[in-house]
Design a protein around this motif. Structure first.
Motif, short mmCIF file in Angstrom:
data_model
loop_
_atom_site.label_atom_id
_atom_site.label_comp_id
_atom_site.label_asym_id
_atom_site.label_seq_id
_atom_site.Cartn_x
_atom_site.Cartn_y
_atom_site.Cartn_z
N SER A 1 0.83 -1.20 0.00
CA SER A 1 0.00 0.00 0.00
C SER A 1 0.87 1.26 0.00
O SER A 1 0.51 2.26 -0.63
N SER B 1 0.28 3.34 -3.33
CA SER B 1 -0.36 4.65 -3.12
C SER B 1 0.53 5.76 -3.66
O SER B 1 0.03 6.74 -4.23
N THR C 1 -0.90 7.95 -6.74
CA THR C 1 -1.01 9.39 -6.46
C THR C 1 -0.19 10.18 -7.47
O THR C 1 -0.65 11.20 -7.99
N LYS D 1 -1.13 14.28 0.31
CA LYS D 1 -2.10 13.52 -0.48
C LYS D 1 -1.71 12.04 -0.54
O LYS D 1 -2.53 11.15 -0.42
N TRP D 2 -0.40 11.80 -0.73
CA TRP D 2 0.11 10.44 -0.80
C TRP D 2 -0.10 9.71 0.53
O TRP D 2 -0.59 8.57 0.55
N GLU E 1 -2.27 10.34 2.84
CA GLU E 1 -3.70 10.12 3.02
C GLU E 1 -4.15 8.90 2.22
O GLU E 1 -4.88 8.04 2.73
N ALA E 2 -3.68 8.79 0.99
CA ALA E 2 -4.01 7.64 0.16
C ALA E 2 -3.42 6.36 0.74
O ALA E 2 -4.06 5.30 0.74
N PHE E 3 -2.20 6.46 1.29
CA PHE E 3 -1.55 5.29 1.90
C PHE E 3 -2.36 4.75 3.07
O PHE E 3 -2.60 3.55 3.18
N LYS F 1 -5.54 5.10 3.72
CA LYS F 1 -6.78 4.51 3.21
C LYS F 1 -6.50 3.16 2.55
O LYS F 1 -7.26 2.20 2.75
N ALA F 2 -5.44 3.08 1.77
CA ALA F 2 -5.10 1.82 1.10
C ALA F 2 -4.74 0.74 2.11
O ALA F 2 -5.16 -0.41 1.96
#
Length: 74
Positions: free
Chosen positions: A20, A24, A28, A41-42, A44-46, A48-49
């Motif tokens: 992840s 991510s 991203t 942003k990265w 945050e995506a990490f 969530k992933a």
């Protein structure tokens, strides 16, 4: 050290963590490029992933292991 009975859990944790983290970053970057605030942003995506990846790897890894063992010659 961690007890051997937790091997599957520890494997799932680290596999999902690394996958992840890397994926991510890649996704991203593909979607946004290196913009201002990219790292936030990265990350945050990490997060969530990882929330999804950990239980998925925990459930899917034994299935993939069985399939792999059936396909590999002994």
């Amino acid at each position: 050290m961690i007890n051997k009975k937790y091997t599957r859990l520890v494997f799932a944790f680290f596999m999902s963590l690394f996958m992840s983290f890397i994926m991510s970053f890649v996704i991203t970057f593909i979607n946004l490029g290196f913009i201002d605030g990219f790292v936030l942003k990265w990350l945050e995506a990490f997060v969530k992933a990882f929330i999804f990846a950990f239980p998925i790897v925990f459930i899917v890894a034994p299935i993939v292991h069985k399939i792999t063992n059936k396909l590999i010659k002994k």
